[in-house]
Design an enzyme around this catalytic site. Structure first.
Site, PDB file in Angstrom:
ATOM      1  N   HIS A  76       0.801  -1.228   0.000  1.00 56.72           N
ATOM      2  CA  HIS A  76       0.000   0.000   0.000  1.00 56.72           C
ATOM      3  C   HIS A  76       0.833   1.277   0.000  1.00 56.72           C
ATOM      4  O   HIS A  76       0.302   2.353  -0.291  1.00 56.72           O
ATOM      5  CB  HIS A  76      -0.926   0.027   1.218  1.00 56.72           C
ATOM      6  CG  HIS A  76      -1.978  -1.033   1.219  1.00 56.72           C
ATOM      7  ND1 HIS A  76      -2.832  -1.232   0.159  1.00 56.72           N
ATOM      8  CD2 HIS A  76      -2.301  -1.971   2.153  1.00 56.72           C
ATOM      9  CE1 HIS A  76      -3.645  -2.239   0.444  1.00 56.72           C
ATOM     10  NE2 HIS A  76      -3.345  -2.701   1.642  1.00 56.72           N
ATOM     11  N   HIS A  91      -6.870  -7.260   0.187  1.00 58.79           N
ATOM     12  CA  HIS A  91      -6.935  -5.835  -0.133  1.00 58.79           C
ATOM     13  C   HIS A  91      -6.205  -5.557  -1.454  1.00 58.79           C
ATOM     14  O   HIS A  91      -5.153  -6.130  -1.714  1.00 58.79           O
ATOM     15  CB  HIS A  91      -6.299  -5.004   0.982  1.00 58.79           C
ATOM     16  CG  HIS A  91      -6.950  -5.196   2.320  1.00 58.79           C
ATOM     17  ND1 HIS A  91      -6.441  -6.071   3.262  1.00 58.79           N
ATOM     18  CD2 HIS A  91      -8.054  -4.640   2.854  1.00 58.79           C
ATOM     19  CE1 HIS A  91      -7.223  -6.043   4.333  1.00 58.79           C
ATOM     20  NE2 HIS A  91      -8.203  -5.192   4.117  1.00 58.79           N
TER      21      HIS A  91
END
EC number: 3.5.1.98
Length: 397
Positions: free
Chosen positions: A108, A145
């Site tokens: 991320h 995710h």
């Protein structure tokens, strides 16, 4: 827990263990900005990490709610990134067909800041390291995710194809990774997102992966593959909301290994600690060709695997809400995009594939000049299960 379970099963005797070295400032700048890195250097020892109040400047670099400042942040970031850079170097030097770093996979983080528990994007830095030798790299993200940091890094790239299978629902972090996201400008078509609904099962995941990965591989024909094996898509993860078992992950990783390309396996999310350790230990065994006993061997974390003390992860009792119609429709969209933007007729797969480790590095190559390798007897193995000595190797500057 991961390392201890791998050791308890004796798997270190079937791999080459390489000591990781911290990433240099130059390594980190392969992706991250000097502004972000210099800000991280400001953090020394924080006496009360829980009570630290981020400044507006901290929050500008993503250091706040989900990425709170910690002591010695630059050193921590260099250590995390260095482990994946070290693994990438093992592939560059033909030391192995598969390199594993379960401490990596922080997908991320962005160029200018931290995000989503990730302070550094070791994946992008490792991919940039691999590009010293491998021109075209396929990145696969199995985390529940979406890997937004890696995708954004290669949004304009034709040399790195990003392929992500993830849960995508309203309000679920990070809210990106729609099937319509296929890259921008010259990178258009070199990005593939396969969003899934809640509680996706092994059957759904394996079917989607088998179809999409096969198509992407045939069209892109990578020289090397990087896989982020986030364990938070496992059933019973407190954050994930998916329904995979170890079988689902293993089936997909086996398909990747069957391509016999230099492959880097990384960790990622995983918030049920015992199940995460089970998964990454099982994948380590899959790579080495070792069949593991279903009963967890006794070791210092053995009590964490109760009440059954077995290696398996039980599937959910919830219904998989991904319909066959939805999966087939998504696959058809992927197929259409690939045929539109990637010219498959220009690429021919060699009839006989040769392992990269069968090829010796050229003596005067930039890689062999930059890297040296040594072994030292490992005196710090805490959980020995056999009489065989485990050697640890390390790179020299």
């Amino acid at each position: 827990m991961v390392h201890s379970l791998i050791t308890a099963y004796g798997l270190l005797n079937h791999v080459i263990v390489v000591r990781s070295t911290p990433a240099t400032y130059s390594d980190l700048k392969l992706f991250h900005s000097d502004l972000y890195l210099d800000h991280l250097k400001r953090f020394g020892q924080i006496d009360d990490e829980d009570g630290y109040m981020p400044t507006p400047e901290d929050e500008e670099y993503g250091l706040g709610y989900d990425c709170p400042p910690i002591s010695n942040m630059y050193e921590a970031v260099a250590t995390i990134a260095g482990s994946s850079v070290t693994a990438a170097k093992c592939l560059l030097l033909n030391l192995a067909d598969v390199a594993i770093n379960w401490c990596g996979g922080w997908h991320h983080a962005h160029r200018f800041g931290a995000e989503g528990f990730c302070y550094v994007n070791d994946i992008v830095i490792a991919i940039e390291t691999l590009k010293l030798k491998y021109s075209d790299i396929l990145y696969i993200d199995l985390d529940v995710h979406h890997g937004n940091g890696v995708q954004d890094a290669y949004n304009l790239s034709k040399s790195v194809f990003t392929l992500s299978f993830h849960k995508c629902e309203a309000g679920f972090y990070p809210g990106s990774g729609l099937i319509e996201d296929i890259g921008t400008l010259k990178g258009k078509g070199y990005m593939c997102n396969f969003p899934l609904h809640a509680f996706y099962s092994d059957a759904t995941f394996e079917y989607a992966f088998d179809n999409v990965f096969t198509m992407v591989y045939s069209c892109f024909m990578p020289d090397a593959i990087v896989v982020q094996c986030g364990a938070d898509a496992l059933a019973h993860d407190p954050i994930g909301g998916a329904g995979l078992t170890i079988r689902g992950y293993s089936s997909c990783i086996q398909k990747v290994l069957d391509k016999r390309k230099p492959t880097l396996l990384l960790g990622g999310g995983g918030y049920n600690n015992s199940n995460t350790a089970k998964l990454w230990t099982s994948l380590t065994a899959l790579v080495t060709g070792i069949e593991l006993d279903e009963i967890i061997p006794e070791h210092c974390f053995w009590m964490n695997y109760g009440p059954d003390y077995t290696l398996s992860v039980q599937p959910l009792l919830c219904k998989d809400v991904n319909t066959r119609e939805y999966i087939m429709h998504a696959i058809s969209i992927v197929k259409e995009n690939l045929s539109k933007y990637l010219q498959t007729d220009e690429i021919v797969e060699p009839l006989v594939k040769k392992r990269k480790t069968d090829e010796d590095p050229k003596p005067n190559s930039v890689i062999s000049k930059k890297l040296d390798f040594r072994s030292e007897n490992n005196m710090d193995v805490q959980y020995e299960v056999t009489d065989k000595t485990v050697d640890i190797y390390e790179f020299l500057d």
